[in-house]
Motif scaffolding. Structure first.
Motif, PDB file in Angstrom:
ATOM      1  N   TYR A 176       0.805  -1.226   0.000  1.00 36.30           N
ATOM      2  CA  TYR A 176       0.000   0.000   0.000  1.00 36.30           C
ATOM      3  C   TYR A 176       0.839   1.279   0.000  1.00 36.30           C
ATOM      4  O   TYR A 176       0.329   2.372   0.276  1.00 36.30           O
ATOM      5  CB  TYR A 176      -0.994   0.005   1.177  1.00 36.30           C
ATOM      6  CG  TYR A 176      -0.409  -0.108   2.565  1.00 36.30           C
ATOM      7  CD1 TYR A 176      -0.024   1.024   3.282  1.00 36.30           C
ATOM      8  CD2 TYR A 176      -0.293  -1.347   3.184  1.00 36.30           C
ATOM      9  CE1 TYR A 176       0.471   0.930   4.565  1.00 36.30           C
ATOM     10  CE2 TYR A 176       0.200  -1.457   4.474  1.00 36.30           C
ATOM     11  CZ  TYR A 176       0.579  -0.318   5.158  1.00 36.30           C
ATOM     12  OH  TYR A 176       1.074  -0.420   6.448  1.00 36.30           O
ATOM     13  N   VAL A 177       2.103   1.163  -0.351  1.00 32.39           N
ATOM     14  CA  VAL A 177       2.942   2.358  -0.497  1.00 32.39           C
ATOM     15  C   VAL A 177       2.703   2.937  -1.890  1.00 32.39           C
ATOM     16  O   VAL A 177       2.844   2.227  -2.894  1.00 32.39           O
ATOM     17  CB  VAL A 177       4.426   2.023  -0.327  1.00 32.39           C
ATOM     18  CG1 VAL A 177       5.280   3.279  -0.505  1.00 32.39           C
ATOM     19  CG2 VAL A 177       4.687   1.372   1.031  1.00 32.39           C
ATOM     20  N   PRO A 178       2.317   4.220  -2.005  1.00 36.35           N
ATOM     21  CA  PRO A 178       2.175   4.828  -3.334  1.00 36.35           C
ATOM     22  C   PRO A 178       3.492   4.758  -4.109  1.00 36.35           C
ATOM     23  O   PRO A 178       4.567   4.927  -3.530  1.00 36.35           O
ATOM     24  CB  PRO A 178       1.778   6.274  -3.028  1.00 36.35           C
ATOM     25  CG  PRO A 178       1.133   6.208  -1.671  1.00 36.35           C
ATOM     26  CD  PRO A 178       1.900   5.149  -0.935  1.00 36.35           C
ATOM     27  N   THR A 179       3.398   4.547  -5.400  1.00 33.98           N
ATOM     28  CA  THR A 179       4.591   4.398  -6.234  1.00 33.98           C
ATOM     29  C   THR A 179       5.566   5.559  -6.043  1.00 33.98           C
ATOM     30  O   THR A 179       6.784   5.365  -5.935  1.00 33.98           O
ATOM     31  CB  THR A 179       4.195   4.289  -7.711  1.00 33.98           C
ATOM     32  OG1 THR A 179       3.316   3.176  -7.877  1.00 33.98           O
ATOM     33  CG2 THR A 179       5.417   4.104  -8.601  1.00 33.98           C
ATOM     34  N   GLY A 180       5.029   6.777  -5.988  1.00 31.54           N
ATOM     35  CA  GLY A 180       5.879   7.951  -5.860  1.00 31.54           C
ATOM     36  C   GLY A 180       6.588   8.072  -4.524  1.00 31.54           C
ATOM     37  O   GLY A 180       7.487   8.912  -4.372  1.00 31.54           O
ATOM     38  N   ASP A 199       4.908  -1.823  -3.568  1.00 30.53           N
ATOM     39  CA  ASP A 199       4.320  -0.823  -4.462  1.00 30.53           C
ATOM     40  C   ASP A 199       2.820  -1.054  -4.649  1.00 30.53           C
ATOM     41  O   ASP A 199       2.393  -2.039  -5.254  1.00 30.53           O
ATOM     42  CB  ASP A 199       5.034  -0.883  -5.810  1.00 30.53           C
ATOM     43  CG  ASP A 199       4.734   0.316  -6.699  1.00 30.53           C
ATOM     44  OD1 ASP A 199       3.697   0.977  -6.479  1.00 30.53           O
ATOM     45  OD2 ASP A 199       5.533   0.581  -7.619  1.00 30.53           O
ATOM     46  N   GLY A 200       2.033  -0.107  -4.142  1.00 25.03           N
ATOM     47  CA  GLY A 200       0.572  -0.213  -4.247  1.00 25.03           C
ATOM     48  C   GLY A 200      -0.027   0.616  -5.359  1.00 25.03           C
ATOM     49  O   GLY A 200      -1.242   0.821  -5.386  1.00 25.03           O
ATOM     50  N   GLY A 201       0.791   1.111  -6.283  1.00 20.19           N
ATOM     51  CA  GLY A 201       0.252   1.908  -7.384  1.00 20.19           C
ATOM     52  C   GLY A 201       0.205   3.382  -7.046  1.00 20.19           C
ATOM     53  O   GLY A 201       0.714   3.833  -6.012  1.00 20.19           O
ATOM     54  N   ALA A 202      -0.418   4.166  -7.926  1.00 16.71           N
ATOM     55  CA  ALA A 202      -0.383   5.629  -7.820  1.00 16.71           C
ATOM     56  C   ALA A 202      -0.802   6.151  -6.455  1.00 16.71           C
ATOM     57  O   ALA A 202      -0.164   7.036  -5.892  1.00 16.71           O
ATOM     58  CB  ALA A 202      -1.243   6.244  -8.921  1.00 16.71           C
ATOM     59  N   ASP A 203      -1.899   5.620  -5.917  1.00 14.84           N
ATOM     60  CA  ASP A 203      -2.355   6.095  -4.608  1.00 14.84           C
ATOM     61  C   ASP A 203      -2.161   5.051  -3.518  1.00 14.84           C
ATOM     62  O   ASP A 203      -2.605   5.239  -2.382  1.00 14.84           O
ATOM     63  CB  ASP A 203      -3.819   6.526  -4.657  1.00 14.84           C
ATOM     64  CG  ASP A 203      -4.766   5.379  -4.973  1.00 14.84           C
ATOM     65  OD1 ASP A 203      -4.280   4.265  -5.280  1.00 14.84           O
ATOM     66  OD2 ASP A 203      -5.995   5.592  -4.923  1.00 14.84           O
ATOM     67  N   GLY A 204      -1.516   3.954  -3.857  1.00 14.17           N
ATOM     68  CA  GLY A 204      -1.255   2.900  -2.880  1.00 14.17           C
ATOM     69  C   GLY A 204      -2.368   1.890  -2.705  1.00 14.17           C
ATOM     70  O   GLY A 204      -2.219   0.943  -1.940  1.00 14.17           O
ATOM     71  N   GLU A 231      -3.055   5.340   8.071  1.00 11.48           N
ATOM     72  CA  GLU A 231      -4.146   6.124   8.651  1.00 11.48           C
ATOM     73  C   GLU A 231      -4.755   7.068   7.610  1.00 11.48           C
ATOM     74  O   GLU A 231      -5.970   7.224   7.526  1.00 11.48           O
ATOM     75  CB  GLU A 231      -3.621   6.916   9.847  1.00 11.48           C
ATOM     76  CG  GLU A 231      -4.697   7.686  10.595  1.00 11.48           C
ATOM     77  CD  GLU A 231      -4.143   8.404  11.814  1.00 11.48           C
ATOM     78  OE1 GLU A 231      -4.942   9.015  12.540  1.00 11.48           O
ATOM     79  OE2 GLU A 231      -2.907   8.366  12.027  1.00 11.48           O
ATOM     80  N   ARG A 232      -3.911   7.665   6.760  1.00  9.82           N
ATOM     81  CA  ARG A 232      -4.431   8.622   5.784  1.00  9.82           C
ATOM     82  C   ARG A 232      -5.159   7.940   4.630  1.00  9.82           C
ATOM     83  O   ARG A 232      -5.956   8.591   3.938  1.00  9.82           O
ATOM     84  CB  ARG A 232      -3.314   9.517   5.253  1.00  9.82           C
ATOM     85  CG  ARG A 232      -2.225   8.828   4.457  1.00  9.82           C
ATOM     86  CD  ARG A 232      -1.128   9.804   4.074  1.00  9.82           C
ATOM     87  NE  ARG A 232       0.038   9.177   3.488  1.00  9.82           N
ATOM     88  CZ  ARG A 232       0.165   8.908   2.204  1.00  9.82           C
ATOM     89  NH1 ARG A 232      -0.803   9.221   1.363  1.00  9.82           N
ATOM     90  NH2 ARG A 232       1.259   8.332   1.753  1.00  9.82           N
ATOM     91  N   GLN A 233      -4.921   6.654   4.408  1.00 14.38           N
ATOM     92  CA  GLN A 233      -5.598   5.929   3.344  1.00 14.38           C
ATOM     93  C   GLN A 233      -6.874   5.240   3.818  1.00 14.38           C
ATOM     94  O   GLN A 233      -7.650   4.735   2.997  1.00 14.38           O
ATOM     95  CB  GLN A 233      -4.668   4.861   2.745  1.00 14.38           C
ATOM     96  CG  GLN A 233      -3.472   5.413   1.983  1.00 14.38           C
ATOM     97  CD  GLN A 233      -2.450   4.319   1.699  1.00 14.38           C
ATOM     98  OE1 GLN A 233      -2.113   3.531   2.579  1.00 14.38           O
ATOM     99  NE2 GLN A 233      -1.951   4.270   0.473  1.00 14.38           N
TER     100      GLN A 233
END
Length: 280
Positions: A176-180, A199-204, A231-233
């Protein structure tokens, strides 16, 4: 009768601690003792210490991680189970019925499924799956002790079709880590763990969406999907769970800095899912 190699001499402790401190290891004393206990010869100790000093995760150097009191085998390159994820297992324990069918999706080392089934008072069926062959090889050694089976493949594609509509507890420690933000991770994770586990993709939440989309078809009535997120996701994750037909609940631990979302398949008489429909 073969003689076990003698442990490294005690005076080596101070030298190991000094080397680890110089490399920036915060818990140098504790790590030094673990490395000393793992090494069978001075040469092996030197190799282990140097691997740790240049940035390899301690768990990869030792070959195992402590997870809920279990010694979980962790091979190089395989995702290291985090202590905060013990909270997810605790949540699952409170929801697992006797004789449960448990699936550990995106299993990595298989730590979650192994820890959950090990803690249950009775028998349970455990299935685990991961897309990374290296993780699957590692997980097979860990789940063997609790009678689990591990499959290689992409999410549900890896699972036996007979599990559709039968899963009581679906553990999905999805990346769930955003790619960036991958570049912001500690070197231990960024360099030494498989990117597919992080890597969880653009928004994780890309992998999570794929899991929730089909979860209602794989869960038994009243079954639970549990996954970790930040928490923010959490807000968007709850919306995703709800949209895909599950009833959401959020649990959190300030001590472990852990956020877990639980999605429950409604146990509604007469509800029809793809798994209930007659097959040709």
């Amino acid at each position: 009768m073969p003689v076990s190699p003698s442990p490294a001499p005690a005076p080596a402790l101070s030298a190991v601690v000094a080397r680890l401190r110089a490399a920036g290891c915060v818990f140098a004393e504790d790590e030094a003792e673990l490395l000393l206990s793992a090494a069978r010869t001075p040469a092996e100790l030197a190799t282990l210490v140097e691997r740790r000093a240049i940035g390899h995760p301690l768990e990869h150097v030792l070959g195992w991680a402590d997870f809920r009191g279990l010694r979980i085998t962790v091979d190089p390159g395989v995702f290291v189970p985090r202590r905060r994820t013990e909270f997810l297992v605790e949540q699952a324990l409170a929801l697992t019925p006797p004789g449960a069918v448990v699936v550990d999706l995106c299993c990595g080392s298989g730590a979650l499924g192994t820890a959950l089934v090990s803690a249950l008072p009775g028998r349970a069926e455990l299935y685990a799956a991961d897309v990374d062959p290296a993780a699957v090889r590692c997980a097979r050694r860990n789940v063997a002790g609790v009678g689990g089976r591990v499959h290689v493949g992409d999410l549900y594609d890896a699972l036996p079709v007979a599990l559709r509509g039968r899963i009581d507890i679906l553990l999905a420690n999805v990346p769930y880590v955003p790619t960036g933000e991958i570049g912001l991770l500690p070197t231990e994770a960024r360099v030494h763990e498989a990117r597919v586990a992080l890597d969880g993709g653009a928004d994780g939440l890309d992998v999570l969406r794929r899991v929730t989309r089909a979860a209602v078809d794989w869960l038994a009535p009243g079954g639970h999907l549990l996954f970790e997120t930040s928490e923010r996701q959490a807000g968007e994750a709850v919306e995703t769970v709800t949209r895909d037909g599950l009833v959401p609940q959020v649990a959190s631990s300030d001590e472990l800095y852990a956020t877990v979302v639980i999605g429950t398949r409604p146990d509604v008489p007469g509800r029809t899912t793809a798994s209930d429909e007659p097959r040709p």
